[in-house]
Design an enzyme around this catalytic site. Sequence first.
Site, short mmCIF file in Angstrom:
data_model
loop_
_atom_site.label_atom_id
_atom_site.label_comp_id
_atom_site.label_asym_id
_atom_site.label_seq_id
_atom_site.Cartn_x
_atom_site.Cartn_y
_atom_site.Cartn_z
N CYS A 3 0.54 -1.43 3.45
CA CYS A 3 1.53 -0.49 2.91
C CYS A 3 1.08 0.95 3.13
CB CYS A 3 1.74 -0.78 1.42
SG CYS A 3 2.70 0.47 0.55
N CYS B 146 1.39 3.29 0.09
CA CYS B 146 0.32 3.01 -0.87
C CYS B 146 -0.93 3.84 -0.56
CB CYS B 146 -0.04 1.53 -0.86
SG CYS B 146 1.28 0.41 -1.37
#
Length: 307
Positions: free
Chosen positions: A59, A62
């Site tokens: 991700c 993230c």
Amino acid sequence: MAIIDPSGDPLNTQRGSTTSSTAPDPATYIVDMDMNNFQQILEGSMQTPVVLDCWAPWCEPCKNLMPVLEKLAREYQGAFVLAKLNIEENQQIAAQLGIRSVPDVKLIMQGQLYDEFQGALPEGQIRQWLGKYIQAPEDAPPSPEEQARAALDAGDPATARTIYEQLSQANPEHYDYRIDLAGALLAEGNPDRASAILDGLPPEHRDAPKARGVRARLAFGEEAPDAEELAALAGRDDSEARYKLALRKVADGDYEAGLEALLDLLKTDRSYGDDLSRKTLLRVFDALGADHPLTVTYRRRMFTLLY
């Protein structure tokens, strides 16, 4: 959603601000969560709030969000525990928490889910989110966004521009930083670069209220009279001169004086330019934003005058 304690009963609590004692070692309040400490961390939320950062190695947002949360955890000096959960390695916990996408950030206090957000929010928005529940240390340094706003208020757009450039580079998915950068460039006297940044935004951000506000300020700068035309207007008190002088004030950032002049023109000569003063007032409101104090005050005064 309630987090369940070992007895199986929901832990209920009243929503409110929480302050915790300072922990000198960041290792005590920035931790990785897994099955070994999952229950311990949740039980610890009875004393100290837990910000649970659910992330995954694949991700990209993230990876942008985690350093921001870690920075805030250090700044708050243990007022909350930052628990980082890798959902790929801890799928059982992720399933129990109902994680469907990442990043997913949850605030757990006294065993209960108090609030949450999804996506990599800008630092300023995360600060506001935390501030609703957790008191920051009094000696916490101002955020970069606060520093940039202070620089603009002090008439130093170059410093604000530098800060927003750094924020934009560090957080490429946070398009609000690019819009703020465009605003700082405009204040610095670089409308062409500001316009290029706005044109490069994704459509959903290009047409958002914040971007429309900067575009409105760009337009006012193009429409306002230059020094030569201002000299030609000197001594005139007709509606055209009053309107152009009001535009100049708005373009120069003297919004209150510009709004006052436009409201006065609306009161004395509403027919000028096919109701141009009212239409321009609405454009200034758009440039300032719906929640700006001047927008609230002058929109109310305009409606009182008209209706």
